[in-house]
Write an enzyme that holds these catalytic residues in place. Structure first.
Site, short mmCIF file in Angstrom:
data_model
loop_
_atom_site.label_atom_id
_atom_site.label_comp_id
_atom_site.label_asym_id
_atom_site.label_seq_id
_atom_site.Cartn_x
_atom_site.Cartn_y
_atom_site.Cartn_z
N PRO A 2 34.34 47.49 34.96
CA PRO A 2 34.03 48.92 34.81
C PRO A 2 34.76 49.75 35.87
O PRO A 2 34.93 49.32 37.00
CB PRO A 2 32.52 49.00 35.02
N GLU A 3 35.22 50.92 35.48
CA GLU A 3 35.86 51.81 36.44
C GLU A 3 34.79 52.67 37.11
O GLU A 3 33.62 52.65 36.72
CB GLU A 3 36.92 52.66 35.71
N LYS A 52 33.49 50.96 43.24
CA LYS A 52 32.86 50.10 42.23
C LYS A 52 31.60 49.44 42.77
O LYS A 52 31.10 48.46 42.21
CB LYS A 52 33.88 49.07 41.76
N ARG A 252 47.72 43.43 36.17
CA ARG A 252 47.21 44.08 34.95
C ARG A 252 48.38 44.72 34.21
O ARG A 252 49.39 45.06 34.82
CB ARG A 252 46.18 45.18 35.31
#
Ligand SMILES: [Zn+2]
Length: 263
Positions: A2-3, A52, A252
């Site tokens: 999750p960002e 986060k 990524r």
């Protein structure tokens, strides 16, 4: 993973639903027993988010630190709620509502010294009020790595993930391969203000919508999947139609438009 907007949203919802209440806290899976025993029966005052990370603030200056990692998940419910599962790491039960945490990489007590260490390792979080752009400016000026890698480094800026890094650099017209320290004053300002705006929108709606009204085919609220984005996982740039480029950067897949983000 999750960002940051999701983490801030969790903090706001958990504070609204469980804050100010004396909670029954348990760790059915056993992995967070120490934290559960320490705060069981205590009042949860509120929940803070930074990057986060989540910090559950209980009376008597006790804090429980949660980081969801790749697989962490919350389940919120009205009491009595579902039976616990083998994977339930932490269960918080309030007066009318409850919340279960499973699969998180961190779910433990944190003392003030440990929290100071954690905060010292993290860059500025655009969603935290009164955070200044200067910290981002200094962090980028010190790095020779591509800005596309720097934006995923939580010690440079806290809370961004893979979708936001692509969309923020697109919105600012910055080639992700540029050396971080080569960015101009205005470019860093653009990264900061765009991060703030996009994360704030995401926190409110619970969705990452980065395509703008001018570039979208229909109403923004009706968009689904990658239609919400300008370059992330798109075949063509939504602004100019150029084929979107992709490569692995900082482990990524990065997406960018070579026309709108010239080198
Ligand atoms: Zn383009």
């Amino acid at each position: 993973m999750p960002e940051g907007h999701t983490i801030h949203r969790h903090a706001r919802m958990h504070t609204a639903e469980l804050g100010g209440q004396r909670l029954a806290v348990s760790s059915p899976q056993g992995w967070a027993s120490e934290a559960a025993e320490a705060v069981d029966g205590k009042v949860l005052t509120h929940v803070d988010a930074y990057g986060k990370h989540l910090l559950y603030r209980f009376e008597d200056d006790l804090s429980v630190h949660v980081h969801l990692g790749l697989f962490g998940k919350f389940r919120r419910y009205k009491l009595p709620g579902p039976p616990t599962r083998e994977t339930t790491r932490l269960r918080f039960l309030g007066e009318e509502r409850g919340m279960d945490l499973a699969g998180a990489v961190i779910s433990q007590l944190i003392d003030p010294a440990e929290e100071d260490e954690l905060m010292a390792r993290l860059g500025p979080d655009p969603l935290v009020p009164r955070t200044r752009v200067n910290r981002l400016r200094t962090a980028l000026a010190r790095r020779k790595i591509p800005v596309g890698a720097a934006l995923l480094d939580q010690s440079v800026i806290a809370g961004l993930g893979n979708i936001y890094r692509a969309e923020i650099l697109f919105a600012c017209g910055i080639d992700p391969h540029r050396e971080s320290r080569s960015l101009t004053h205005d470019e860093v300002d653009c990264i900061w203000t765009t991060s703030k705006r996009m994360l704030r929108d995401g926190e409110k709606s619970g969705k990452i919508i980065t395509v703008t009204r001018a570039d979208a085919a229909g109403p923004l609220s009706k968009l689904t999947g990658t239609d919400r984005h300008q370059v992330y996982k798109r075949e063509h740039c939504q602004r100019c139609g150029t084929p979107v480029q992709s490569e692995t950067m900082a482990a990524r897949t990065l997406f960018w438009c070579p026309n709108c983000q010239p080198g």
